[in-house]
Scaffold this motif. Structure first.
Motif, PDB file in Angstrom:
ATOM      1  N   ASP A  63      16.867   9.986  28.144  1.00 19.35           N
ATOM      2  CA  ASP A  63      17.524   9.631  29.247  1.00 19.35           C
ATOM      3  C   ASP A  63      16.656   9.639  30.684  1.00 19.35           C
ATOM      4  O   ASP A  63      16.013  10.800  31.090  1.00 19.35           O
ATOM      5  CB  ASP A  63      18.571  10.514  29.453  1.00 19.35           C
ATOM      6  N   ALA A  64      16.602   8.436  31.387  1.00 24.68           N
ATOM      7  CA  ALA A  64      15.579   8.481  32.420  1.00 24.68           C
ATOM      8  C   ALA A  64      16.000   9.371  33.496  1.00 24.68           C
ATOM      9  O   ALA A  64      15.222  10.028  34.378  1.00 24.68           O
ATOM     10  CB  ALA A  64      15.692   6.995  33.117  1.00 24.68           C
ATOM     11  N   GLY A  65      17.352   9.798  33.673  1.00 21.47           N
ATOM     12  CA  GLY A  65      17.935  10.433  34.600  1.00 21.47           C
ATOM     13  C   GLY A  65      17.459  12.220  34.120  1.00 21.47           C
ATOM     14  O   GLY A  65      17.223  12.930  35.285  1.00 21.47           O
ATOM     15  N   SER A  66      16.590  12.305  33.188  1.00 21.40           N
ATOM     16  CA  SER A  66      16.130  13.698  32.883  1.00 21.40           C
ATOM     17  C   SER A  66      14.600  13.973  33.405  1.00 21.40           C
ATOM     18  O   SER A  66      14.196  14.953  32.985  1.00 21.40           O
ATOM     19  CB  SER A  66      16.450  14.219  31.524  1.00 21.40           C
ATOM     20  N   PHE A  67      14.255  12.963  33.835  1.00 24.05           N
ATOM     21  CA  PHE A  67      12.794  12.841  34.351  1.00 24.05           C
ATOM     22  C   PHE A  67      12.711  12.716  35.852  1.00 24.05           C
ATOM     23  O   PHE A  67      13.482  11.752  36.329  1.00 24.05           O
ATOM     24  CB  PHE A  67      12.232  11.845  33.418  1.00 24.05           C
ATOM     25  N   GLY A  68      11.664  13.235  36.462  1.00 22.24           N
ATOM     26  CA  GLY A  68      11.339  12.807  38.040  1.00 22.24           C
ATOM     27  C   GLY A  68      10.839  11.750  38.039  1.00 22.24           C
ATOM     28  O   GLY A  68      10.611  11.242  39.191  1.00 22.24           O
TER      29      GLY A  68
END
Length: 180
Positions: A63-68
């Motif tokens: 999930d892209a949202g779990s990365f900065g």
């Protein structure tokens, strides 16, 4: 901060993976190897096989949202494989849609072209991608590193392994500023 490093199971230019990985880890971030397949990733020193690396996550489940932020290492084959994988292209596009910073070196902007995120942006790459970037609506410059802030996120691009020191310094500075 968790930083995704997106690669195909083979074809990544090893130094363009390992140097930014080390820079991120040394700065206290958590680099995560995301691949289009589970298991080993085969690195290359140009056309010669190099080391293998274990993928931490598979792109269809990540999930892209779990990365900065996202780092796209180059190599000729790696981004070519990535741009043919809808899940990988979607993963890259998600970072742009969410306004998260992205860094790409060498041939990696091919994946950005496929994700349709270079339009109205100024970036650099390996010189052979100049026409592809222009045809996708971007502007290409021959600079060691280019930071582009058109749109909701920052994009850091660089040309080649010789530019890795400047690339690593730039993407870390941008990613940390974006994290607040």
């Amino acid at each position: 901060m968790r930083i995704a490093f997106l690669v195909a199971p083979e074809g990544v230019e090893q130094v363009e993976l390992t140097e930014p990985w080390k820079a991120a880890a040394d700065a206290g971030h958590q680099p995560v190897l995301v691949s289009t397949g589970s298991g080993k990733v085969q690195g290359f020193n140009h056309l010669d096989k190099a080391d293998t690396f274990e993928a931490d996550e598979v792109v269809g489940e990540a999930d892209a949202g779990s990365f900065g932020g996202l780092v796209l290492p180059g190599g000729v084959a790696n981004p070519d494989f990535l741009r043919m994988d809808e899940r990988a292209v979607g993963f890259v596009k998600d970072f742009f849609d969410q306004g998260r910073p992205v860094a790409a070196i060498c041939h990696a902007p091919w994946t950005l072209v496929e994700a349709d995120v270079v339009r109205d942006r100024v970036l650099t790459s390996w010189p052979s991608l100049k026409t592809d970037i222009r045809n996708a609506g971007g502007a290409w410059v021959d600079e060691q590193v280019k930071i582009c802030d058109q749109g909701p996120n920052q994009l850091v691009t660089s040309r080649k392994p010789d530019d890795l020191k400047a690339f690593c310094e730039a993407f870390l500075r941008v990613f940390e500023a974006e994290a607040g």
